[in-house]
Write a protein that holds these residues in place. Structure first.
Motif, PDB file in Angstrom:
ATOM      1  N   PHE A 101      37.029  43.931  33.347  1.00 44.58           N
ATOM      2  CA  PHE A 101      36.879  45.196  32.371  1.00 44.58           C
ATOM      3  C   PHE A 101      38.249  45.203  31.769  1.00 44.58           C
ATOM      4  O   PHE A 101      38.378  45.794  30.616  1.00 44.58           O
TER       5      PHE A 101
ATOM      6  N   LEU B  64      35.516  42.603  39.141  1.00 48.44           N
ATOM      7  CA  LEU B  64      35.126  43.329  37.801  1.00 48.44           C
ATOM      8  C   LEU B  64      36.275  44.249  37.196  1.00 48.44           C
ATOM      9  O   LEU B  64      36.589  44.300  35.934  1.00 48.44           O
TER      10      LEU B  64
ATOM     11  N   ALA C 102      36.611  40.240  46.210  1.00 46.30           N
ATOM     12  CA  ALA C 102      35.859  41.300  46.500  1.00 46.30           C
ATOM     13  C   ALA C 102      35.418  41.879  44.906  1.00 46.30           C
ATOM     14  O   ALA C 102      36.105  41.791  44.090  1.00 46.30           O
ATOM     15  N   LEU C 103      34.201  42.033  44.650  1.00 49.52           N
ATOM     16  CA  LEU C 103      33.299  42.331  43.658  1.00 49.52           C
ATOM     17  C   LEU C 103      34.232  43.486  42.640  1.00 49.52           C
ATOM     18  O   LEU C 103      34.067  43.104  41.373  1.00 49.52           O
ATOM     19  N   SER C 104      34.670  44.545  43.365  1.00 46.86           N
ATOM     20  CA  SER C 104      35.116  45.542  42.628  1.00 46.86           C
ATOM     21  C   SER C 104      36.280  44.899  42.073  1.00 46.86           C
ATOM     22  O   SER C 104      36.893  45.479  40.967  1.00 46.86           O
TER      23      SER C 104
END
Lengths: 247, 247, 247, 247
Positions: free
Chosen positions: B116, B112, B107-109
């Motif tokens: 982060f 990231l 999942a990109l979220s």
């Protein structure tokens, strides 16, 4: 080598906190505390960097005077619009080597939130910004939220991502909030809060939330000191402390 | 040029969704669907990339067979420990040019969020991780949460940041959660949820929260396709899709 | 009619804040400030209510002395276990008409969160509690979180709701947190925070989150004053300010 | 005793899900599926309760017809304004014993969130509402958010609490959102979301957040069935499922 620092608006709340933080930093030397009526031009040759926490109607004139004096400027005063920034840019083009940082926010969590939002924005279908502040604030939305929205819009434009979907047909009282370059910004005013921001980014099946909560003014000082130390290495005009943070 | 893709575990839920996504992508060609008992070695020369969504007790053997066959591997199956990854690294050192990506989450979220968190971690005094999944999950914490915690710990070590403060003296039932390389990880199991993670980062006066909510398996496909397209350009063993995402 | 109030632990941080709040309230009269070594028994006939913000090893003796003196007690000191509360209950049974409130938390948001969680808990398949405090706290989890979990467990038991689903088989480092009467509690310790709690309640397709953030000790005073005003109307032992709040 | 239920709008998405849920409930009997053009009056004597998931321009006429037919009505169709509700109230006054529930939301988490918000609102200095939905929704804000705001405003008025503080002087693009009875409502539209609401309540030093996330339409069915079972015991017009939930 020690950096000589002047504080403009030294008697104000943020100015006073800044003076304390500079005095506590071994590599910084507080050489002047100025307030309304004091002569900014006299800082020429006396200070390397000036920190401006004055008032919206005084700050632009201060920055022009600092450019003329050859003193780098770190500006935390809010209320800058694009025209004022453009005027400073033109002036700075004629004073090579002098750096100006205009930063709506010095909290590291807020600065990182803005930067992360811009990096992530092109990978998501929808992005919106919600800010929350105490109800004594006179302007809405906050400068930080506008800066966040514009960073998101710019990153999406650079990546060639199209407009976000929005089928709203009826919104009689303006619940959809403010539009800044195609990014919606919502402002809440709540007694007891200080400064808070949430960025919501979604794709089908997933939601990424980046949230920053600032409870106390002391959280700004690490960012102010970082700016004071680095503004000399960034000649010209920079907007937002995130441009100084290396990701 | 079209990439020829095989799917291992094609009859499973994630495998089937992957087959659909590959068939829908114009630049990818689904050339084989394999399940338990099928011969992985036969993919040599037939497929460029294989996606493995099989089972914890089958996935390592599959990857070794893919390395021997010269087929790049994108591995979404969970259950990999450090020893298994080391064995694949040793093997990959003898098959130059073949890429293996072992990713606990597509999942990109989520990807990231992990990235982060690692970038921000050295700038904050305290960092902890909370993950939430459905209560049918048999292992705790999730592979994604362990990966997140280790990325945070590594970034803090690289930056020379010391251990986090923790004065806890009495915690009779283990409320402080699991310690992974000095970063605390907490796992919640809640009916109806899919996969969720929060990372809390604080300094005096401020809190940065990075949160990812995945509601639906479809959210993994953009990440799987990104991995299929890029694994050939990353020879050797990579762990975590974040190593493919350019910030 | 004015209520005569004594403060025990008046020189401590919470005690001093309480003294200020009582002096500012027109219907309350601060008649005594006691600290270690002062005689609690002397309050008999002099004070109507005593507020105890002393230390874990002093508070129980204080409450027994207050019961003997016929003075209502509002106790904010933490560290009470079931045995200590039972001993006070037995004593209170022999001093009819005297009220004792033992409250782990006086912040209204926290008190409401606990109460809402208990009301909602029987309607949801899964419920877990996450608390966050500063890392100087020596005990985990917080008294408030334990109280919250027990309220949830009691409400579910009263409604005849069965145990929550949890398929966890491997959790080598204790990521699933602490079990209090079948409700999982997780404790985070983060520099710069004060006192925070989240309760997550889920059903298939939905998540209800109740969250309380306390940034500042001043938030406790409205709850302390409410307790001082009402403890006289609640003879016997009450645990938790929520028992005084009318929903 | 079995309740005989008719579904209006039975071919629509919500109507079809409702039919399934009713058929699966042992104490309910699905006696009619109606769609546009079918005769509502014919339900007289055939159905005890009708569930209306039709369209904004059809629902009011349906409810009037159900009142005439003596059939209790559970209405999930959105788009009701105060005038339409008043017309139904007048009509219902002439059909004693018949119950009508007009509910903007049947998710239990949303219903509880509204109720908790109203209970807590008079105890806090500031309260605002943020709702998030998918970007295919044509109206903003959601009916649920308006209902939440009005419940908050009513509870504060009943308790004699004054207006909230708001010093905003400049808000050129409407970031402060919509005003419903003095309570600000903000609407976000994000691809991939279903229905979400957050209520923020603050005092000096504390923030209480009540949040509801609905991921899936299935989450409405427990609330719909609860309404079907109870509407017969609530003659007259009720607005909001929370009026049926006993706290």
């Amino acid at each position: 080598m020690t950096i000589r620092v002047a504080v403009l608006g030294a008697a104000g709340r943020m100015g006073a906190t800044t003076c304390e933080a500079i005095e506590a930093a071994p590599d910084l030397d507080l050489v002047a505390r100025l307030d309304a009526g004091d002569d900014v031009a006299a800082l020429a040759g006396q200070a390397d960097v000036a920190v401006d926490f004055t008032l919206p109607d005084a700050t632009e004139a201060n920055v022009h005077a600092l450019l003329d004096a050859g003193v780098h400027a770190v500006v935390g005063t809010t209320g800058w619009d694009d025209h004022a920034i453009d005027r400073v840019r033109e002036h700075a083009a004629r004073t090579p080597g002098v750096g100006v940082l205009i930063a709506p926010n010095f909290a590291l969590s807020a600065v990182l939130a803005m930067r992360f939002a811009a990096v992530a924005a092109p990978l998501f279908a929808s992005v919106e910004v919600v800010e929350m502040h105490h109800p004594h604030k006179v302007d809405a939305p906050s400068g930080t939220a506008i800066h966040t929205a514009r960073g998101i819009a710019q990153a999406r434009a650079d990546a060639g991502v199209g407009a976000m979907k929005d089928a709203t047909q009826t919104d009689p009282r303006g619940a959809r909030g403010a539009d800044y370059d195609g990014v919606r910004v919502h402002a809440l005013r709540l007694e007891g809060l200080v400064a808070h921001e949430q960025i919501f980014l979604t794709n089908p099946g997933e939601l990424l939330t980046i949230r920053t909560d600032t409870f106390d003014r002391s959280s700004y000082m690490p960012g102010v000191l970082l700016a004071v130390r680095q503004v000399g290495s960034h000649p010209g005009v920079s907007v937002g402390l995130d441009s100084f943070v290396d990701l």
